[in-house]
Scaffold this motif. Structure first.
Motif, PDB file in Angstrom:
ATOM      1  N   GLY A  51     -42.226 -87.951   5.406  1.00  0.00           N
ATOM      2  CA  GLY A  51     -42.313 -88.054   3.966  1.00  0.00           C
ATOM      3  C   GLY A  51     -43.318 -88.713   3.429  1.00  0.00           C
ATOM      4  N   SER A  52     -43.692 -88.366   2.193  1.00  0.00           N
ATOM      5  CA  SER A  52     -44.676 -89.001   1.372  1.00  0.00           C
ATOM      6  C   SER A  52     -46.031 -89.282   2.115  1.00  0.00           C
ATOM      7  N   GLY A  53     -46.487 -88.334   3.132  1.00  0.00           N
ATOM      8  CA  GLY A  53     -47.452 -88.457   3.796  1.00  0.00           C
ATOM      9  C   GLY A  53     -47.496 -89.448   4.684  1.00  0.00           C
ATOM     10  N   ARG A  54     -46.698 -89.731   5.307  1.00  0.00           N
ATOM     11  CA  ARG A  54     -46.612 -90.763   6.392  1.00  0.00           C
ATOM     12  C   ARG A  54     -45.163 -90.492   7.361  1.00  0.00           C
ATOM     13  N   ILE A  55     -45.291 -91.325   8.386  1.00  0.00           N
ATOM     14  CA  ILE A  55     -44.176 -91.406   9.459  1.00  0.00           C
ATOM     15  C   ILE A  55     -43.011 -92.358   8.778  1.00  0.00           C
ATOM     16  N   GLN A  56     -41.988 -92.301   8.677  1.00  0.00           N
ATOM     17  CA  GLN A  56     -40.869 -92.949   8.139  1.00  0.00           C
ATOM     18  C   GLN A  56     -40.081 -93.319   9.147  1.00  0.00           C
ATOM     19  N   ILE A  57     -40.000 -94.792   9.413  1.00  0.00           N
ATOM     20  CA  ILE A  57     -39.143 -95.296  10.431  1.00  0.00           C
ATOM     21  C   ILE A  57     -38.005 -96.264   9.620  1.00  0.00           C
ATOM     22  N   TYR A  58     -36.586 -95.800  10.051  1.00  0.00           N
ATOM     23  CA  TYR A  58     -35.456 -96.363   9.710  1.00  0.00           C
ATOM     24  C   TYR A  58     -35.009 -97.483  10.392  1.00  0.00           C
ATOM     25  N   LEU A  59     -34.643 -98.540  10.014  1.00  0.00           N
ATOM     26  CA  LEU A  59     -34.457 -99.718  10.815  1.00  0.00           C
ATOM     27  C   LEU A  59     -32.752 -99.983  10.663  1.00  0.00           C
ATOM     28  N   ALA A  60     -32.115-100.386  11.364  1.00  0.00           N
ATOM     29  CA  ALA A  60     -30.776-100.782  11.311  1.00  0.00           C
ATOM     30  C   ALA A  60     -30.520-102.189  10.809  1.00  0.00           C
ATOM     31  N   GLN A  89     -38.489-109.091  12.488  1.00  0.00           N
ATOM     32  CA  GLN A  89     -40.045-109.174  12.652  1.00  0.00           C
ATOM     33  C   GLN A  89     -40.598-108.582  14.055  1.00  0.00           C
ATOM     34  N   GLU A  90     -39.566-108.879  15.177  1.00  0.00           N
ATOM     35  CA  GLU A  90     -39.772-108.512  16.265  1.00  0.00           C
ATOM     36  C   GLU A  90     -39.957-106.950  16.412  1.00  0.00           C
ATOM     37  N   THR A  91     -39.012-106.314  15.787  1.00  0.00           N
ATOM     38  CA  THR A  91     -38.960-104.842  15.866  1.00  0.00           C
ATOM     39  C   THR A  91     -40.274-104.169  15.040  1.00  0.00           C
ATOM     40  N   ARG A  92     -40.401-104.643  14.068  1.00  0.00           N
ATOM     41  CA  ARG A  92     -41.806-104.011  13.116  1.00  0.00           C
ATOM     42  C   ARG A  92     -43.073-104.604  13.870  1.00  0.00           C
ATOM     43  N   ALA A  93     -43.004-105.588  14.814  1.00  0.00           N
ATOM     44  CA  ALA A  93     -44.078-105.929  15.533  1.00  0.00           C
ATOM     45  C   ALA A  93     -44.356-104.964  16.859  1.00  0.00           C
ATOM     46  N   ALA A  94     -43.205-104.499  17.482  1.00  0.00           N
ATOM     47  CA  ALA A  94     -43.183-103.615  18.427  1.00  0.00           C
ATOM     48  C   ALA A  94     -43.456-102.124  18.068  1.00  0.00           C
ATOM     49  N   PRO A 154     -50.305 -93.368   9.050  1.00  0.00           N
ATOM     50  CA  PRO A 154     -49.620 -94.189   8.335  1.00  0.00           C
ATOM     51  C   PRO A 154     -48.042 -94.029   8.613  1.00  0.00           C
ATOM     52  N   HIS A 155     -47.499 -95.213   8.402  1.00  0.00           N
ATOM     53  CA  HIS A 155     -45.961 -95.220   8.415  1.00  0.00           C
ATOM     54  C   HIS A 155     -45.551 -96.375   7.575  1.00  0.00           C
ATOM     55  N   ALA A 156     -44.280 -96.320   7.283  1.00  0.00           N
ATOM     56  CA  ALA A 156     -43.447 -97.121   6.544  1.00  0.00           C
ATOM     57  C   ALA A 156     -42.098 -97.491   6.974  1.00  0.00           C
ATOM     58  N   TYR A 157     -41.702 -98.447   6.515  1.00  0.00           N
ATOM     59  CA  TYR A 157     -40.201 -98.837   6.944  1.00  0.00           C
ATOM     60  C   TYR A 157     -39.067 -98.772   5.790  1.00  0.00           C
ATOM     61  N   PHE A 158     -37.972 -98.391   6.305  1.00  0.00           N
ATOM     62  CA  PHE A 158     -36.969 -98.256   5.448  1.00  0.00           C
ATOM     63  C   PHE A 158     -35.612 -98.875   5.891  1.00  0.00           C
ATOM     64  N   VAL A 159     -35.140 -99.862   5.392  1.00  0.00           N
ATOM     65  CA  VAL A 159     -33.879-100.759   6.073  1.00  0.00           C
ATOM     66  C   VAL A 159     -32.573 -99.852   5.430  1.00  0.00           C
ATOM     67  N   THR A 160     -31.808 -99.072   6.442  1.00  0.00           N
ATOM     68  CA  THR A 160     -30.820 -98.164   6.229  1.00  0.00           C
ATOM     69  C   THR A 160     -29.697 -98.664   6.896  1.00  0.00           C
ATOM     70  N   GLY A 161     -29.666 -99.432   7.687  1.00  0.00           N
ATOM     71  CA  GLY A 161     -28.452 -99.705   8.514  1.00  0.00           C
ATOM     72  C   GLY A 161     -28.229 -98.749   9.763  1.00  0.00           C
ATOM     73  N   GLU A 162     -27.335 -98.832  10.517  1.00  0.00           N
ATOM     74  CA  GLU A 162     -27.134 -97.637  11.502  1.00  0.00           C
ATOM     75  C   GLU A 162     -26.713 -96.531  11.038  1.00  0.00           C
ATOM     76  N   PHE A 163     -27.133 -95.364  11.525  1.00  0.00           N
ATOM     77  CA  PHE A 163     -26.881 -94.033  11.312  1.00  0.00           C
ATOM     78  C   PHE A 163     -25.925 -93.590  12.349  1.00  0.00           C
ATOM     79  N   ARG A 164     -24.669 -92.936  11.718  1.00  0.00           N
ATOM     80  CA  ARG A 164     -23.492 -92.483  12.477  1.00  0.00           C
ATOM     81  C   ARG A 164     -22.978 -91.137  12.003  1.00  0.00           C
TER      82      ARG A 164
END
Length: 74
Positions: free
Chosen positions: A30-39, A43-48, A61-71
């Motif tokens: 979305g918005s011209g980038r890969i969107q990565i949702y974080l539980a 910092q270690e997760t973002r670095a990986a 380009p990529h961006a982070y969104f802190v969303t919690g776990e998806f269930r």
């Protein structure tokens, strides 16, 4: 700059690797980038993720969104 079709291809190619990283709960486009949702935001997760994206898709380009776990609803 990648178009929507390019982003969808990269998402499909990289989703398995991204989801294998502890703390990643989803991947989208979305918005011209890969969107990565974080539980959770670590910092270690973002670095990986940054290392993977640099190695596999340095111009995407990529961006982070802190969303919690998806269930699934039950």
């Amino acid at each position: 700059m990648a178009d929507q079709a390019d982003l969808e291809r990269f998402k499909q190619r990289l989703s398995g690797k991204l989801l294998a990283i502890d703390g990643v709960s989803g991947v989208g486009v979305g918005s011209g980038r890969i969107q990565i949702y974080l539980a959770r935001d670590h910092q270690e997760t973002r670095a990986a993720i940054d290392r993977l994206m640099q190695a596999e898709a340095p111009d995407i380009p990529h961006a982070y969104f802190v969303t919690g776990e998806f269930r699934a609803d039950q």
